[in-house]
Design an enzyme around this catalytic site. Structure first.
Site, PDB file in Angstrom:
ATOM      1  N   GLU A 170       0.815  -1.232   0.000  1.00 30.86           N
ATOM      2  CA  GLU A 170       0.000   0.000   0.000  1.00 30.86           C
ATOM      3  C   GLU A 170       0.843   1.273   0.000  1.00 30.86           C
ATOM      4  O   GLU A 170       0.802   2.088   0.944  1.00 30.86           O
ATOM      5  CB  GLU A 170      -0.972   0.005   1.184  1.00 30.86           C
ATOM      6  CG  GLU A 170      -2.011  -1.077   1.104  1.00 30.86           C
ATOM      7  CD  GLU A 170      -3.044  -1.031   2.224  1.00 30.86           C
ATOM      8  OE1 GLU A 170      -2.971  -0.139   3.086  1.00 30.86           O
ATOM      9  OE2 GLU A 170      -3.921  -1.905   2.234  1.00 30.86           O
ATOM     10  N   GLU A 352      -5.403  -8.317   0.088  1.00 33.14           N
ATOM     11  CA  GLU A 352      -6.119  -7.983   1.334  1.00 33.14           C
ATOM     12  C   GLU A 352      -7.569  -7.689   1.001  1.00 33.14           C
ATOM     13  O   GLU A 352      -7.855  -6.930   0.065  1.00 33.14           O
ATOM     14  CB  GLU A 352      -5.564  -6.719   2.013  1.00 33.14           C
ATOM     15  CG  GLU A 352      -4.323  -6.893   2.807  1.00 33.14           C
ATOM     16  CD  GLU A 352      -3.908  -5.622   3.549  1.00 33.14           C
ATOM     17  OE1 GLU A 352      -4.775  -4.778   3.862  1.00 33.14           O
ATOM     18  OE2 GLU A 352      -2.700  -5.494   3.802  1.00 33.14           O
TER      19      GLU A 352
END
Ligand code: IFM
Length: 448
Positions: A170, A352
């Protein structure tokens, strides 16, 4: 409540997994030579983390990893994604390697493999060594070289057994929150620092890919991006403009240079002073897969008090939400998977997806989390629809296997399939754990 059904026919070899990260679960923050990361520092800065919580102990996974991996084996997953703590391996960020720190990952990899699970190693999930922050952290151009050297240390030790590698987790979240919004470490609100961090992290990614290709023959290498549709809070002109700007930052500042060789137009204009000749070629290295972290759409609003003039908006009052208030739009997940698969032409792994809640044991000690089960069922159903419509999705990892340290929110929101009692460290599989286990079994039977 009846258990939501799940599709059983999946592409051959479809991978089911779970994800975690070092600072969120390991604990042992001052053990065996580990030195502080920027998150240890942030946890000790008044008012930055709910409750004054820290990752000092977290899930004590550093000591309890064998039991945790046994829970994963019983779950039936094919892959476990975890991250390596840079400050455990190179406590000062560069220079002397900490053998005891590396030994931990050695043991973990062996234990995961012995459980019949593929280890997927992510090199950076936000725990930059504090010593490097002292030198400027990601705002320093040398950070790309520091990262490449660290990647080499881990690759030399684990590359004989680990095939799947991710450089970063991320990118947009930790750079935007850490350098422009003060929602994460190191806690700045500074446009220039943010732009430098974006570019240097991109350079570090490219350098890390080169190191992994050199040192791990046959490695399968990817990068993990948060990707979410960005919608304006209400249909006002300033909020629409804020949503466009946030979208460039959130969804394009990293995948575009890494996979297309250029920054998106507005970021390209402002980042230009930090970009040197040849940089984009260094950043744009061939990859094997696209890692997608997705929870739901995000909402933007104009906020002149923040460096870029945009801030976080609220979803419509009637939007379906998870227990922690995040909006739930599973159909946006299907569309995103199709868009990404077409846009970047790489196999996608959902690295995720999951839901935060306030799960507690009942009087009998059981933990029921029907809202998480519904969330997972709806998103896995949307992923199935996307695959049926042509998206090249190869695997799915739930965030997370254990309840853990949720950054600025401390231990409040729980994302685990397994409940953790942070006072006793007792692990209790929730109803979502059994639901996911049954899904994996049914998928294995259905694809035979
Ligand atoms: O806990 C985080 C994780 O570290 C990164 N992705 C989102 C999760 C839930 O907020």
């Amino acid at each position: 409540m009846p258990t939501p059904p799940f599709p059983t026919a999946w592409p051959e070899g479809f991978l089911w997994g779970v994800s975690t990260s070092s600072y969120q679960i390991e604990g042992a923050a001052a053990e065996d030579g580990r030195l502080p990361s920027i998150w240890d520092t942030r946890c000790r800065t008044a008012g930055k983390v709910a409750n004054g919580d820290t990752g000092d102990v977290a899930c004590d996974h550093y000591h309890r990893y064998a039991g945790d991996v046994a829970l994963m084996r019983e779950l039936g997953i094919g892959a476990y994604r975890f991250s390596v703590a840079w400050p455990r391996v190179l406590p000062r960020g560069r220079g002397a390697v900490n053998g005891k720190g590396l030994d931990f990952y050695d043991r973990l990899v062996d234990t995961v493999l012995a459980a019949g699970i593929e280890p997927w190693v992510c090199l950076y999930h936000w725990d930059l060594p504090q010593a490097l922050e002292g030198l400027g952290g990601w705002t320093h151009r040398d950070s790309a070289g520091w990262f490449a050297d660290y990647a080499a240390v881990v690759a030399r030790r684990c590359g004989d057994r680990v095939r799947h590698w991710a450089t970063f987790n991320e990118f947009a979240v930790f750079t935007l929150f850490g350098y422009a919004m003060d929602w994460g470490a190191p806690g700045l609100r500074d446009r220039d620092a943010h732009l430098r961090a974006i570019h240097h992290v991109n350079l570090a990614h490219g350098a890390g890919v080169d190191v992994l290709r050199d040192l791990v023959p046959g490695a399968s290498i990817g990068a993990i991006h948060n990707q979410q549709p960005v919608w304006p809070e209400g249909e006002t002109e300033p909020n629409r403009a804020a949503a466009q700007w946030l979208d460039e930052h959130w969804n394009h500042a990293f995948p575009d240079p890494q996979l297309r060789g250029h920054y998106p137009p507005r970021i390209a204009e402002v980042i230009e002073p930090y970009v040197r000749a040849g940089d984009l070629a260094r950043i744009c290295r061939p990859l094997d897969w696209f890692g997608l972290n997705h929870y739901g759409p995000i909402f933007a609003k104009a906020d002149p008090s923040l460096p870029w003039g945009f801030g976080w908006g609220s979803p419509p009052a009637d939007a379906p939400r998870s227990e922690i208030g995040w909006p739930i739009y599973p159909e946006a997940f299907r569309d995103l998977l199709l868009d990404l698969s077409r846009a970047y032409r790489l196999p996608v792994y959902v690295t995720e997806n999951g839901a935060g809640g306030d799960d507690r044991p009942d009087a009998a000690g059981r933990v029921r989390d029907p809202k998480r089960v519904s969330y997972l069922a709806a998103h896995i159903g949307s992923m199935h629809d996307a695959i049926a419509a042509g998206a090249d999705v190869r695997g799915y990892f739930v965030w997370s296997v254990l309840d853990n340290f949720e950054w600025g929110s401390g231990y409040g929101p729980r994302f685990g399939l397994v409940h953790v009692d942070f006072a006793t460290q007792a692990r209790t599989p929730k109803s979502s754990y059994r639901w996911y286990r049954d899904l994996i079994r049914a998928a294995a039977a259905g694809s035979r």
